[in-house]
Write a protein that holds these residues in place. Structure first.
Motif, PDB file in Angstrom:
ATOM      1  N   THR A 201       0.862  -1.179   0.000  1.00 14.17           N
ATOM      2  CA  THR A 201       0.000   0.000   0.000  1.00 14.17           C
ATOM      3  C   THR A 201       0.897   1.226   0.000  1.00 14.17           C
ATOM      4  O   THR A 201       2.086   1.145   0.323  1.00 14.17           O
ATOM      5  N   PHE A 202       0.310   2.372  -0.329  1.00 15.61           N
ATOM      6  CA  PHE A 202       1.120   3.541  -0.625  1.00 15.61           C
ATOM      7  C   PHE A 202       0.876   4.679   0.374  1.00 15.61           C
ATOM      8  O   PHE A 202       1.323   4.605   1.507  1.00 15.61           O
ATOM      9  N   GLU A 203       0.136   5.700  -0.006  1.00 14.12           N
ATOM     10  CA  GLU A 203      -0.034   6.854   0.881  1.00 14.12           C
ATOM     11  C   GLU A 203      -0.697   6.474   2.205  1.00 14.12           C
ATOM     12  O   GLU A 203      -0.371   7.036   3.254  1.00 14.12           O
ATOM     13  N   GLY A 281       5.996  -1.468   0.481  1.00 14.16           N
ATOM     14  CA  GLY A 281       5.142  -0.387   0.021  1.00 14.16           C
ATOM     15  C   GLY A 281       5.931   0.679  -0.712  1.00 14.16           C
ATOM     16  O   GLY A 281       5.537   1.127  -1.801  1.00 14.16           O
ATOM     17  N   GLN A 285       5.604   1.666  -4.523  1.00 14.74           N
ATOM     18  CA  GLN A 285       5.143   3.034  -4.772  1.00 14.74           C
ATOM     19  C   GLN A 285       6.039   3.706  -5.809  1.00 14.74           C
ATOM     20  O   GLN A 285       5.560   4.458  -6.665  1.00 14.74           O
ATOM     21  N   ARG A 288       4.832   2.354  -9.033  1.00 14.48           N
ATOM     22  CA  ARG A 288       3.560   2.970  -9.403  1.00 14.48           C
ATOM     23  C   ARG A 288       3.756   4.396  -9.911  1.00 14.48           C
ATOM     24  O   ARG A 288       3.233   4.774 -10.973  1.00 14.48           O
ATOM     25  N   ASP A 289       4.493   5.200  -9.161  1.00 11.06           N
ATOM     26  CA  ASP A 289       4.679   6.601  -9.534  1.00 11.06           C
ATOM     27  C   ASP A 289       5.412   6.725 -10.861  1.00 11.06           C
ATOM     28  O   ASP A 289       5.089   7.589 -11.692  1.00 11.06           O
ATOM     29  N   GLU A 306      -4.192   2.716  -4.922  1.00 13.73           N
ATOM     30  CA  GLU A 306      -3.854   2.931  -3.510  1.00 13.73           C
ATOM     31  C   GLU A 306      -3.107   1.763  -2.896  1.00 13.73           C
ATOM     32  O   GLU A 306      -2.493   1.882  -1.837  1.00 13.73           O
ATOM     33  N   TYR A 309      -0.226  -4.096  -6.970  1.00 17.99           N
ATOM     34  CA  TYR A 309       0.670  -3.611  -8.023  1.00 17.99           C
ATOM     35  C   TYR A 309      -0.052  -3.508  -9.358  1.00 17.99           C
ATOM     36  O   TYR A 309       0.466  -3.861 -10.415  1.00 17.99           O
TER      37      TYR A 309
END
Length: 375
Positions: A201-203, A281, A285, A288-289, A306, A309
């Motif tokens: 998970t990210f943020e 994470g 991330q 993802r970014d 959120e 992957y």
């Protein structure tokens, strides 16, 4: 006569086959294409030369069960008994199958939230139970009014998937409180919580059923070493459940596989002393970014990612084609394989959205985005 007449080749196999056939970049199937940690490979090499190749205990290698209990305590503050509340499974899919076969009786109902992973429905049907497929909202969050209206005295279980495949959405505090309100109305309702992407998970940090006092004692939680440690081909995961439920699941598990690969369990037991799952994470991330920054140069509209992957994108501004035709054309004309979302729905709902897997080397993502800029 077929017991599953409507089941054909999975969309993952179909798109991967097309990717191979057309030499396309495969962002369809959910597996990493980067190397496994050398420390884990070295552990496998070490244990392969040891005399550990016979059956392990049915529930799993006891030291590994202890390590899972410790990890669960560290991650979620939950104390679980390794000998009675943890089970090593031959992948998350086997854990899901064993759970549904063990706990759901004929004619009982099981709620599935669509779009949903395709392994949920089959064991329900094979047990002569009734799957009740409920769509998520258009933003892939739970529709609690619809869920509440579907629940009844014959509902045995609800399956939740958080972080969610295929959308990449994660549950909010509101979602959990809504579920807690519903289970108070239905004291016999069980929860099967598919949390295989729990450490990706990210943020926002993952919220687990393990942390919910009102839910954990009526829940079966599914985890995956394959997803967490980039070893999907090992097919090894685990379940956490209260002892009375776990006893029933073990009855099915022992006749499905009896026990799980011994060498993998020995290697993972040692590896868990070396690896920090909380770093996953940040690792994904970055992926993802990076992938999202590349896709911003394409006509695709990116939806929130959120956790997991996966990245969902809308092609609505490009085409009115159905998603299966669009993804096939993406392979044949642009050399990139994605997955359409409609096969994840009971009614093949058209959202004009497709799913990419970004668990790939950066150069793979760069080349895919370069091709997608030609859309």
């Amino acid at each position: 006569m077929s017991k599953l007449p409507h089941i054909g080749t999975s969309i993952f196999s179909t798109m991967s086959h097309m990717a191979n056939e057309h030499n396309a970049i495969n962002l369809s199937q959910g597996f990493p294409n980067f190397p496994v940690d050398n420390r884990l490979k070295n552990l496998v090499a070490h244990w392969s030369s040891q005399e550990i190749h016979q059956y392990l205990p049915m529930a799993g290698f006891p030291p590994l069960l202890e390590k899972i209990a410790i990890l669960t305590q560290k991650s979620y503050g939950r104390s679980v008994h390794p000998n009675t509340e943890v089970l090593i499974t031959a992948g998350a899919t086997e854990g899901i199958f064993a759970t549904l076969q063990a706990l759901v009786h004929p004619k009982e109902e099981v709620i599935i939230l669509d779009p949903s992973y395709d392994c949920y429905e089959t064991p329900i049907l094979l047990g002569n139970a009734i799957p009740k497929r409920i769509p998520l909202k258009d933003d892939f969050t739970p529709n609690w009014e619809l869920i509440g209206n579907t629940l009844n005295a014959n509902t045995k279980m609800i399956i939740i998937n958080n972080p969610h495949n295929p959308s990449g959405r994660i549950w909010s505090e509101h979602d959990f409180t809504q579920l807690e309100q519903l289970v108070t109305l239905y004291p016999n309702l069980l929860i099967l919580a598919d949390e295989v992407y729990e450490y990706i998970t990210f943020e926002q940090k993952h919220r687990s059923i393990n942390q919910r006092e009102q839910l954990k004692n009526r829940s079966i939680i599914v985890s995956s070493f394959g997803k967490s440690f980039h070893i999907t081909g090992w097919k090894i995961g685990y379940l956490i459940a209260p002892e009375p439920l776990m006893n029933e699941i073990k009855k099915v598990h022992q006749f499905l596989v009896f026990s799980v690969n011994s060498m993998a369990q020995y290697a993972l037991n040692d590896y868990m002393e070396l690896v920090n799952v909380n770093e996953l994470g940040a690792f994904y991330q970055h992926k993802r970014d990076f992938f999202r920054s590349l896709l911003h140069e394409t006509p695709l509209e990116l939806l929130p990612s959120e956790g997991s992957y996966f990245q969902v994108a809308s092609y609505a501004s490009l085409s009115k084609e159905n998603d299966l035709d669009f993804t096939k054309r993406l392979v044949t004309e642009y050399g990139v394989a994605a997955v359409p979302l409609s096969p994840f729905y009971a009614d093949n709902k058209q959202t004009q959205c497709i799913r990419f897997c970004f668990a790939k080397e950066d150069h793979t993502l760069q080349e895919a985005a370069k091709r997608l800029r030609n859309l």
